[in-house]
Design an enzyme around this catalytic site. Structure first.
Site, PDB file in Angstrom:
ATOM      1  N   GLY A 165       0.840  -1.192   0.000  1.00 55.14           N
ATOM      2  CA  GLY A 165       0.000   0.000   0.000  1.00 55.14           C
ATOM      3  C   GLY A 165       0.872   1.238   0.000  1.00 55.14           C
ATOM      4  N   CYS A 166       0.472   2.243   0.743  1.00 51.31           N
ATOM      5  CA  CYS A 166       1.207   3.506   0.806  1.00 51.31           C
ATOM      6  C   CYS A 166       2.657   3.283   1.222  1.00 51.31           C
ATOM      7  CB  CYS A 166       0.522   4.433   1.799  1.00 51.31           C
ATOM      8  SG  CYS A 166       1.460   5.918   2.183  1.00 51.31           S
ATOM      9  N   PHE A 167       3.598   3.716   0.383  1.00 52.24           N
ATOM     10  CA  PHE A 167       5.005   3.467   0.704  1.00 52.24           C
ATOM     11  C   PHE A 167       5.494   4.265   1.899  1.00 52.24           C
ATOM     12  CE2 PHE A 167       6.077   5.812  -3.591  1.00 52.24           C
ATOM     13  CZ  PHE A 167       5.547   7.001  -3.127  1.00 52.24           C
ATOM     14  N   CYS A 216       3.953   4.506   4.682  1.00 53.17           N
ATOM     15  CA  CYS A 216       3.630   3.682   5.851  1.00 53.17           C
ATOM     16  C   CYS A 216       4.561   2.478   5.963  1.00 53.17           C
ATOM     17  CB  CYS A 216       2.181   3.215   5.779  1.00 53.17           C
ATOM     18  SG  CYS A 216       0.972   4.572   5.824  1.00 53.17           S
ATOM     19  N   TYR A 253      -3.178  11.123   8.090  1.00 56.00           N
ATOM     20  CA  TYR A 253      -3.457  10.256   6.943  1.00 56.00           C
ATOM     21  C   TYR A 253      -3.536   8.797   7.372  1.00 56.00           C
ATOM     22  CZ  TYR A 253      -2.147   6.994   3.327  1.00 56.00           C
ATOM     23  OH  TYR A 253      -2.084   5.879   2.539  1.00 56.00           O
TER      24      TYR A 253
END
Length: 200
Positions: free
Chosen positions: A43-45, A47, A184
């Site tokens: 997913g979001c890099f 994180c 976020y």
């Protein structure tokens, strides 16, 4: 979705509480021998980078793109690629297999449409391997995750062709923009879903 949440965070930065992330804000030890690396898509890099940089055996994680055929991908144009993290580690302190085990327990490996609030191909998961030993270790870790969850894990094990580093403003985003990042991450439901699947 990530862009929308960050925009909201910019407006709410003064009123959003600093959510407890159970993160070690110190940099990992830089006296290690980070001669090996793992590339994963979770997913979001931002994180994934934040999760792995908690570990003493891990060096400075890089956000980037992999898995697609497009040359020189960018954040605005990385069609076919996944958001990934390149994780350098000290093989005297940890192993590829241990890091993949850790990875599975920080994502939702049952979701084939993205991760958490971020939807679409670019946010799907993958474990990348570079040789036969890594291929075997990644698949063993995947099988263990399936047994633990009692459901099919959809995260593929893929051969790494090339890692493309992301733009500088993506590197260490969680350190450079802590309030926006925490807003976020919390708003996206990442930690809540991980805890629901794996426990605390």
């Amino acid at each position: 979705m990530k862009k929308t949440l960050i925009a909201a965070a910019m407006g709410l930065a003064l009123v959003v509480p600093l959510f407890a992330m159970q993160m070690n804000d110190d940099n990992p030890s830089e006296d290690g021998n980070y001669s090996a690396f793992l590339v994963v898509a979770g997913g979001c890099f931002w994180c994934v980078e934040a999760d792995f940089e908690k570990l003493d055996a891990v060096g400075d994680v890089l956000s980037g793109y992999a898995g697609g055929s497009k040359q020189n991908p960018t954040y605005r144009d990385h069609e076919g690629h996944l958001e990934v993290a390149k994780i350098p580690y000290d093989p005297s302190k940890t192993t590829y297999r241990e890091l993949v085990d850790y990875f599975f327990r920080h994502i939702d490996p049952l979701d084939d449409g993205g991760q958490f609030c971020d939807r679409g191909h670019a946010y799907t998961t993958a474990v990348f391997y570079q040789n036969a030993d890594e291929f075997a270790a990644a698949n063993a870790s995947k099988a263990e995750a399936e047994a633990a969850l009692g459901k099919d894990v959809v995260t593929p094990v893929r051969e790494l062709q090339k890692f493309w580093i992301a733009e500088d403003y993506h590197q260490d985003y969680y350190k450079k923009n802590p309030i926006r990042y925490k807003f976020y991450r919390t708003s996206c439901g990442r930690d809540g879903r991980v805890e629901e699947l794996w426990g605390e």
